[in-house]
Write a protein that holds these residues in place. Structure first.
Motif, PDB file in Angstrom:
ATOM      1  N   GLY A  58       0.819  -1.210   0.000  1.00 42.70           N
ATOM      2  CA  GLY A  58       0.000   0.000   0.000  1.00 42.70           C
ATOM      3  C   GLY A  58       0.852   1.259   0.000  1.00 42.70           C
ATOM      4  O   GLY A  58       2.077   1.196   0.100  1.00 42.70           O
ATOM      5  N   SER A  78       0.079   8.555   5.453  1.00 46.71           N
ATOM      6  CA  SER A  78      -0.597   7.333   5.010  1.00 46.71           C
ATOM      7  C   SER A  78       0.393   6.182   5.042  1.00 46.71           C
ATOM      8  O   SER A  78       1.592   6.364   4.780  1.00 46.71           O
ATOM      9  CB  SER A  78      -1.187   7.508   3.609  1.00 46.71           C
ATOM     10  N   PRO A 130       0.155   1.430   5.016  1.00 42.07           N
ATOM     11  CA  PRO A 130      -0.751   0.284   4.906  1.00 42.07           C
ATOM     12  C   PRO A 130      -1.430  -0.024   6.242  1.00 42.07           C
ATOM     13  O   PRO A 130      -0.764  -0.196   7.251  1.00 42.07           O
ATOM     14  CB  PRO A 130       0.170  -0.865   4.493  1.00 42.07           C
ATOM     15  N   SER A 131      -2.749  -0.053   6.237  1.00 42.81           N
ATOM     16  CA  SER A 131      -3.507  -0.378   7.449  1.00 42.81           C
ATOM     17  C   SER A 131      -4.832  -1.037   7.105  1.00 42.81           C
ATOM     18  O   SER A 131      -5.788  -0.938   7.862  1.00 42.81           O
ATOM     19  CB  SER A 131      -3.735   0.891   8.270  1.00 42.81           C
ATOM     20  N   GLN A 132      -4.904  -1.711   5.962  1.00 42.54           N
ATOM     21  CA  GLN A 132      -6.158  -2.283   5.495  1.00 42.54           C
ATOM     22  C   GLN A 132      -6.560  -3.550   6.241  1.00 42.54           C
ATOM     23  O   GLN A 132      -7.727  -3.893   6.272  1.00 42.54           O
ATOM     24  CB  GLN A 132      -6.089  -2.610   3.991  1.00 42.54           C
ATOM     25  N   ASN A 133      -5.613  -4.272   6.814  1.00 45.72           N
ATOM     26  CA  ASN A 133      -5.968  -5.505   7.507  1.00 45.72           C
ATOM     27  C   ASN A 133      -5.270  -5.559   8.862  1.00 45.72           C
ATOM     28  O   ASN A 133      -4.366  -4.765   9.133  1.00 45.72           O
ATOM     29  CB  ASN A 133      -5.629  -6.729   6.640  1.00 45.72           C
ATOM     30  N   ASP A 160      -1.379  -5.659   8.790  1.00 48.02           N
ATOM     31  CA  ASP A 160      -0.770  -4.363   8.493  1.00 48.02           C
ATOM     32  C   ASP A 160      -0.799  -3.463   9.728  1.00 48.02           C
ATOM     33  O   ASP A 160       0.180  -2.785  10.037  1.00 48.02           O
ATOM     34  CB  ASP A 160      -1.530  -3.649   7.361  1.00 48.02           C
ATOM     35  N   GLN A 161      -1.919  -3.456  10.429  1.00 50.77           N
ATOM     36  CA  GLN A 161      -2.050  -2.619  11.618  1.00 50.77           C
ATOM     37  C   GLN A 161      -1.066  -3.053  12.702  1.00 50.77           C
ATOM     38  O   GLN A 161      -0.461  -2.214  13.368  1.00 50.77           O
ATOM     39  CB  GLN A 161      -3.489  -2.676  12.141  1.00 50.77           C
TER      40      GLN A 161
END
Length: 161
Positions: free
Chosen positions: A84, A104, A106-109, A112-113
């Motif tokens: 991402g 920004s 990657p934090s979509q799942n 990633d978080q």
């Protein structure tokens, strides 16, 4: 009777061939390493003022010998990574980095978080300590680290530091 007895060598050959083919297929299905690329084609200096209101006011005051005085906030380029986009915002005071914020990442799942919950603060500490984009990658967050470093460098390049 056992399937791999010596009086049935053809069965062993068949199983070995199937295992080899399966192994080759699995190896070929791995994704190759791809380097992150910078999103967009505009230059860092031209793109930053439109992203951040505070950098627009500081861009006009950065001419001549006063470019290293005062407080400025500059947003780096968005770097597309495998997982991402990564983008950072840098705050400079009198030519020194005083804050780095990940705009920004990657934090979509949940994975990633989890990764970025420890990687982003560590990258921030490294950048503040180094006062440059010459920072180490965080183990387990290689792509995010590389995108963070490249976005940070683009922000610093736009300030002529």
């Amino acid at each position: 009777m056992h399937a791999l007895r010596k009086h049935r060598p053809l069965r062993r050959v068949t199983l070995a061939a199937a295992a080899t083919v399966t192994g080759v297929v699995l190896l070929l299905s791995l994704k190759p390493h791809t380097a992150p690329t910078v999103a967009g084609t505009s230059s860092a200096a031209g793109a930053s003022p439109s992203r951040s209101p505070s950098s627009a006011s500081s861009a006009g005051s950065s001419s001549g010998g006063t470019r290293s005085t005062g407080t400025r906030t500059v947003t780096g380029d968005t770097v597309q990574t495998r997982w991402g986009p990564v983008q950072v915002r840098v705050t400079l005071k009198n030519g020194r980095i005083t804050d780095v914020t990940a705009v920004s990442y990657p934090s979509q799942n949940p994975r990633d978080q989890e990764i970025n919950s420890y990687a982003i603060p560590q990258l921030r500490r490294e950048a503040l300590a180094a006062q440059s984009a010459g920072i180490d990658s965080v183990s387990g967050a290689t792509y995010t680290s590389d995108g963070y470093r490249r976005s940070l460098q683009s922000a610093l390049d736009s300030t002529n530091l």
